[in-house]
Design a protein around this motif. Structure first.
Motif, PDB file in Angstrom:
ATOM      1  N   MET A   1       0.815  -1.216   0.000  1.00 34.82           N
ATOM      2  CA  MET A   1       0.000   0.000   0.000  1.00 34.82           C
ATOM      3  C   MET A   1       0.848   1.266   0.000  1.00 34.82           C
ATOM      4  SD  MET A   1      -3.236  -0.693  -0.128  1.00 34.82           S
ATOM      5  CE  MET A   1      -4.009   0.773   0.507  1.00 34.82           C
ATOM      6  N   GLY A   2       2.158   1.145   0.078  1.00 38.46           N
ATOM      7  CA  GLY A   2       3.001   2.324   0.063  1.00 38.46           C
ATOM      8  C   GLY A   2       3.137   2.942   1.435  1.00 38.46           C
ATOM      9  N   GLY A   3       3.378   4.239   1.484  1.00 38.78           N
ATOM     10  CA  GLY A   3       3.601   4.928   2.743  1.00 38.78           C
ATOM     11  C   GLY A   3       5.081   5.019   3.067  1.00 38.78           C
ATOM     12  N   THR A   4       5.384   5.698   4.153  1.00 36.68           N
ATOM     13  CA  THR A   4       6.754   5.845   4.638  1.00 36.68           C
ATOM     14  C   THR A   4       6.723   5.675   6.157  1.00 36.68           C
ATOM     15  OG1 THR A   4       6.615   8.232   5.048  1.00 36.68           O
ATOM     16  CG2 THR A   4       7.233   7.536   2.807  1.00 36.68           C
ATOM     17  N   GLU A   5       7.866   5.835   6.805  1.00 31.70           N
ATOM     18  CA  GLU A   5       7.902   5.687   8.251  1.00 31.70           C
ATOM     19  C   GLU A   5       7.092   6.753   8.978  1.00 31.70           C
ATOM     20  OE1 GLU A   5      12.089   7.358   7.226  1.00 31.70           O
ATOM     21  OE2 GLU A   5      10.427   6.338   6.211  1.00 31.70           O
ATOM     22  N   HIS A   6       6.754   7.835   8.300  1.00 29.10           N
ATOM     23  CA  HIS A   6       5.964   8.897   8.930  1.00 29.10           C
ATOM     24  C   HIS A   6       4.593   9.069   8.286  1.00 29.10           C
ATOM     25  CE1 HIS A   6       9.876  10.995  10.506  1.00 29.10           C
ATOM     26  NE2 HIS A   6       9.541   9.912  11.205  1.00 29.10           N
ATOM     27  N   LEU A   7       4.211   8.185   7.374  1.00 28.78           N
ATOM     28  CA  LEU A   7       2.909   8.297   6.709  1.00 28.78           C
ATOM     29  C   LEU A   7       2.378   6.889   6.456  1.00 28.78           C
ATOM     30  CD1 LEU A   7       1.009   8.466   3.971  1.00 28.78           C
ATOM     31  CD2 LEU A   7       0.858  10.331   5.620  1.00 28.78           C
ATOM     32  N   SER A   8       1.288   6.553   7.140  1.00 27.90           N
ATOM     33  CA  SER A   8       0.688   5.233   6.992  1.00 27.90           C
ATOM     34  C   SER A   8      -0.446   5.280   5.987  1.00 27.90           C
ATOM     35  CB  SER A   8       0.149   4.728   8.338  1.00 27.90           C
ATOM     36  OG  SER A   8       1.190   4.655   9.286  1.00 27.90           O
ATOM     37  N   VAL A   9      -0.584   4.205   5.211  1.00 29.12           N
ATOM     38  CA  VAL A   9      -1.611   4.107   4.181  1.00 29.12           C
ATOM     39  C   VAL A   9      -2.461   2.871   4.452  1.00 29.12           C
ATOM     40  CG1 VAL A   9      -2.072   3.947   1.710  1.00 29.12           C
ATOM     41  CG2 VAL A   9      -0.058   5.197   2.526  1.00 29.12           C
ATOM     42  N   GLU A  10      -3.779   3.050   4.413  1.00 23.36           N
ATOM     43  CA  GLU A  10      -4.705   1.949   4.690  1.00 23.36           C
ATOM     44  C   GLU A  10      -5.874   2.040   3.715  1.00 23.36           C
ATOM     45  OE1 GLU A  10      -7.615   0.458   8.369  1.00 23.36           O
ATOM     46  OE2 GLU A  10      -6.379   2.286   8.558  1.00 23.36           O
ATOM     47  N   ARG A  11      -6.343   0.920   3.259  1.00 22.55           N
ATOM     48  CA  ARG A  11      -7.527   0.887   2.406  1.00 22.55           C
ATOM     49  C   ARG A  11      -8.720   0.421   3.232  1.00 22.55           C
ATOM     50  NH1 ARG A  11      -7.882  -0.066  -3.228  1.00 22.55           N
ATOM     51  NH2 ARG A  11     -10.091   0.080  -3.804  1.00 22.55           N
ATOM     52  N   VAL A  12      -9.768   1.212   3.272  1.00 20.25           N
ATOM     53  CA  VAL A  12     -11.013   0.859   3.949  1.00 20.25           C
ATOM     54  C   VAL A  12     -12.116   0.897   2.893  1.00 20.25           C
ATOM     55  CG1 VAL A  12     -12.638   1.398   5.796  1.00 20.25           C
ATOM     56  CG2 VAL A  12     -10.193   1.829   6.129  1.00 20.25           C
ATOM     57  N   GLY A  13     -12.446  -0.244   2.347  1.00 24.40           N
ATOM     58  CA  GLY A  13     -13.402  -0.275   1.246  1.00 24.40           C
ATOM     59  C   GLY A  13     -12.874   0.510   0.066  1.00 24.40           C
ATOM     60  N   ALA A  14     -13.652   1.474  -0.399  1.00 23.24           N
ATOM     61  CA  ALA A  14     -13.233   2.308  -1.525  1.00 23.24           C
ATOM     62  C   ALA A  14     -12.565   3.598  -1.073  1.00 23.24           C
ATOM     63  CB  ALA A  14     -14.434   2.623  -2.407  1.00 23.24           C
ATOM     64  N   THR A  15     -12.202   3.672   0.205  1.00 15.31           N
ATOM     65  CA  THR A  15     -11.565   4.869   0.759  1.00 15.31           C
ATOM     66  C   THR A  15     -10.101   4.601   1.063  1.00 15.31           C
ATOM     67  OG1 THR A  15     -13.648   5.579   1.774  1.00 15.31           O
ATOM     68  CG2 THR A  15     -11.620   6.541   2.654  1.00 15.31           C
ATOM     69  N   LEU A  16      -9.233   5.521   0.660  1.00 14.27           N
ATOM     70  CA  LEU A  16      -7.824   5.463   1.022  1.00 14.27           C
ATOM     71  C   LEU A  16      -7.622   6.348   2.252  1.00 14.27           C
ATOM     72  CD1 LEU A  16      -5.164   4.182  -0.083  1.00 14.27           C
ATOM     73  CD2 LEU A  16      -4.646   6.447  -1.031  1.00 14.27           C
ATOM     74  N   VAL A  17      -7.123   5.758   3.334  1.00 14.01           N
ATOM     75  CA  VAL A  17      -6.883   6.505   4.565  1.00 14.01           C
ATOM     76  C   VAL A  17      -5.390   6.794   4.678  1.00 14.01           C
ATOM     77  CG1 VAL A  17      -7.101   6.538   7.075  1.00 14.01           C
ATOM     78  CG2 VAL A  17      -8.852   5.391   5.686  1.00 14.01           C
ATOM     79  N   LEU A  18      -5.039   8.069   4.708  1.00 14.56           N
ATOM     80  CA  LEU A  18      -3.656   8.509   4.883  1.00 14.56           C
ATOM     81  C   LEU A  18      -3.518   9.044   6.306  1.00 14.56           C
ATOM     82  CD1 LEU A  18      -3.111  10.441   1.511  1.00 14.56           C
ATOM     83  CD2 LEU A  18      -2.728   8.017   2.008  1.00 14.56           C
ATOM     84  N   THR A  19      -2.593   8.474   7.064  1.00 13.85           N
ATOM     85  CA  THR A  19      -2.432   8.845   8.463  1.00 13.85           C
ATOM     86  C   THR A  19      -1.053   9.425   8.708  1.00 13.85           C
ATOM     87  OG1 THR A  19      -3.942   7.065   9.146  1.00 13.85           O
ATOM     88  CG2 THR A  19      -2.523   8.023  10.850  1.00 13.85           C
ATOM     89  N   LEU A  20      -1.007  10.674   9.121  1.00 14.00           N
ATOM     90  CA  LEU A  20       0.245  11.299   9.531  1.00 14.00           C
ATOM     91  C   LEU A  20       0.717  10.560  10.780  1.00 14.00           C
ATOM     92  CD1 LEU A  20      -0.893  15.028   9.164  1.00 14.00           C
ATOM     93  CD2 LEU A  20       0.085  13.527   7.414  1.00 14.00           C
ATOM     94  N   ASN A  21       1.894   9.945  10.721  1.00 13.58           N
ATOM     95  CA  ASN A  21       2.271   8.983  11.744  1.00 13.58           C
ATOM     96  C   ASN A  21       3.638   9.306  12.356  1.00 13.58           C
ATOM     97  OD1 ASN A  21       2.188   6.751  13.389  1.00 13.58           O
ATOM     98  ND2 ASN A  21       2.690   5.285  11.783  1.00 13.58           N
ATOM     99  N   ARG A  22       3.636  10.395  13.108  1.00  8.87           N
ATOM    100  CA  ARG A  22       4.834  10.801  13.832  1.00  8.87           C
ATOM    101  C   ARG A  22       4.383  11.382  15.173  1.00  8.87           C
ATOM    102  NH1 ARG A  22       8.851  15.653  12.428  1.00  8.87           N
ATOM    103  NH2 ARG A  22      10.756  14.834  13.342  1.00  8.87           N
ATOM    104  N   PRO A  23       3.637  10.595  15.935  1.00  9.49           N
ATOM    105  CA  PRO A  23       2.973  11.138  17.123  1.00  9.49           C
ATOM    106  C   PRO A  23       3.921  11.694  18.172  1.00  9.49           C
ATOM    107  CG  PRO A  23       2.840   8.736  17.075  1.00  9.49           C
ATOM    108  CD  PRO A  23       3.341   9.164  15.740  1.00  9.49           C
ATOM    109  N   GLU A  24       5.158  11.169  18.210  1.00  5.22           N
ATOM    110  CA  GLU A  24       6.111  11.672  19.207  1.00  5.22           C
ATOM    111  C   GLU A  24       6.480  13.127  18.952  1.00  5.22           C
ATOM    112  OE1 GLU A  24       8.511  10.313  15.736  1.00  5.22           O
ATOM    113  OE2 GLU A  24       6.772   9.543  16.836  1.00  5.22           O
TER     114      GLU A  24
END
Length: 266
Positions: free
Chosen positions: A1-24
């Motif tokens: 699904m791609g992404g990087t260490e600071h950006l997570s990618v998830e598929r939920v049905g027909a929706t692409l969810v992009l999550t900014l992932n650097r909570p620290e």
């Protein structure tokens, strides 16, 4: 699904969810995050099975703005990210939705801090949901800086000018309810449920004709700076071809037959 260490990618049905992932770091923007965002927008544009995008943040926060130290290259993992920026010096502006507009609807799901560059990215999204503990604001002037992510152009086109100028010139924080009152966001939901509400809206969009959805979004933006006469002419040019599609015929047929439509982007 791609992404990087600071950006997570998830598929939920027909929706692409992009999550900014650097909570620290309160999801402060880094080069890996920006590269991941840009790649996510392009992936959604190119995949006809994706009908909507949700942008959110990990760890109970959305985005605290730009990490200038990280963008300068300190502590960056992976030479390939610097190579990507050298190859496309405009990449970070495209990632922040300043110089790129996805053809699929983008729904922001905001929790916690959505300030500075976070509020600037927000202005590039189409529909906005926030948990009631979210905080918004453009803090740049308090630091002697300029909100160069597009806010001096976009904000007064999206909310009343008096509110836009107050936000830009005071650099003060805004609660979720105040942001809703001035029109910056559309929904305030209980804390921790913004993603669920965004996915609920996305599911409604996903059930509509994708060609119609994309044409409607394009028309809204391309006519925004036109006179009413020019805008109405552009709307006809954009809208009439939708009526000739197989999807339009399927929508009418499904309505008559009292069944869910099956759209094929045709």
């Amino acid at each position: 699904m791609g992404g990087t260490e600071h950006l997570s990618v998830e598929r939920v049905g027909a929706t692409l969810v992009l999550t900014l992932n650097r909570p620290e770091a309160k999801n402060a923007l880094s080069l890996p995050m920006l590269v991941g965002l840009y790649d996510g927008w392009i992936a959604a544009d190119e995949d006809d099975e994706i009908r909507s995008i949700v942008l959110t943040g990990a760890g109970g926060t959305f985005c605290a703005g730009m990490d200038l130290k990280a963008l300068a290259g300190d502590g960056m993992a992976g030479e390939q990210y610097r190579d990507r920026l050298r190859a496309d010096p405009d990449l970070h502006w495209k990632a922040m939705l300043r110089h790129h507009r996805p053809r699929k609807p983008v729904i922001a799901a905001v929790e916690g801090h959505c300030v500075a560059g976070g509020t600037e990215i927000l202005q590039g999204t189409d529909i906005r949901v926030a948990g009631d503990g979210a905080t918004f604001g453009l803090f740049e002037v308090r630091r002697g800086l300029f909100p160069i992510g597009g806010s001096t152009v976009r904000l007064a086109r999206q909310i009343p000018r008096t509110h836009a100028l107050e936000m830009l010139l005071t650099g003060r924080p805004y609660t979720a309810h105040e942001a809703e009152r001035i029109g910056l966001i559309g929904h305030v939901v209980p804390e921790g449920t913004a993603r669920d509400k965004a996915l609920e809206i996305a599911e409604l969009i996903n059930g509509c004709g994708p060609l119609a959805v994309e044409a409607v979004k394009a028309s809204v933006y391309e006519t925004a700076a036109m006179t009413e006469t020019d805008g109405l002419a552009a709307e006809l040019a954009r809208g009439w071809p939708v009526f000739d599609t197989a999807d339009a015929k399927e929508g009418s047929r499904a309505f008559a037959e009292k069944r869910p439509p099956v759209y094929r982007r045709a």
